[in-house]
Design an enzyme around this catalytic site. Sequence first.
Site, PDB file in Angstrom:
ATOM      1  N   LYS A   1       0.380  -1.480   0.334  1.00 47.92           N
ATOM      2  CA  LYS A   1       0.443   0.115  -0.717  1.00 47.92           C
ATOM      3  C   LYS A   1       1.102   1.287   0.195  1.00 47.92           C
ATOM      4  CE  LYS A   1      -3.455   2.043   3.261  1.00 47.92           C
ATOM      5  NZ  LYS A   1      -4.753   1.678   3.891  1.00 47.92           N
TER       6      LYS A   1
ATOM      7  N   HIS B   1      -0.203   4.231   0.147  1.00 48.68           N
ATOM      8  CA  HIS B   1      -1.091   5.625   1.081  1.00 48.68           C
ATOM      9  C   HIS B   1      -1.703   5.345   2.741  1.00 48.68           C
ATOM     10  CE1 HIS B   1      -4.301   3.389  -0.441  1.00 48.68           C
ATOM     11  NE2 HIS B   1      -4.809   3.984   0.023  1.00 48.68           N
TER      12      HIS B   1
END
Length: 191
Positions: A102, A104
């Site tokens: 991921k 963010h």
Amino acid sequence: MSKSASRARLFEIIRRRSFGRGEVTLASGRKSDFYFNLKPTMLDPEGATLLAELTYEALKDDNLDFIGGLEMGAVPLAGALAQISWIKGHPIAAFFVRKKPKEHGAAEGPKLAIEGLPRGETLEGKRVVIVEDVTTTGGSAMKAVESVRETGAEVVLVLTMVDREEGATDTFGAAGLPFRSLYKASEFLKA
């Protein structure tokens, strides 16, 4: 319902909702004249329940801390098993491994490959089973195994719902990992 009756009923659900004939290209890149898409079974109320119950029965004596695997196939399985394990009084927590970390989220947080754990909790030192919906060569599950091992967890088993019987046993054997399945592709091909 007895375990054998549950297994027979789930077999029928998979056969009807998730098994088909016709040329396909598998995640491994191989061509095949049959396929399994377990999402319609995993997201069916009865199918999800039977998968969770049979998976729980297959794992309840393995002294596990966590169950998880590579997104997307492992997500519904791990979530359903976490729920049923709580109901049965023997909780096994769930997680999943992102195919790509991921990029963010919270500014102070790391880029996550493992999802589902609260801040500050890790898999380090935990006994983990990697679960998969359909296994061909074992390559996808091995990506999850590698990510989980990097956290310091002990991968004690790989469990698949359907083993296509096309090399996964050898892949996991070479990695020193026990491998089990609820069903084998040959059961559906003979039916």
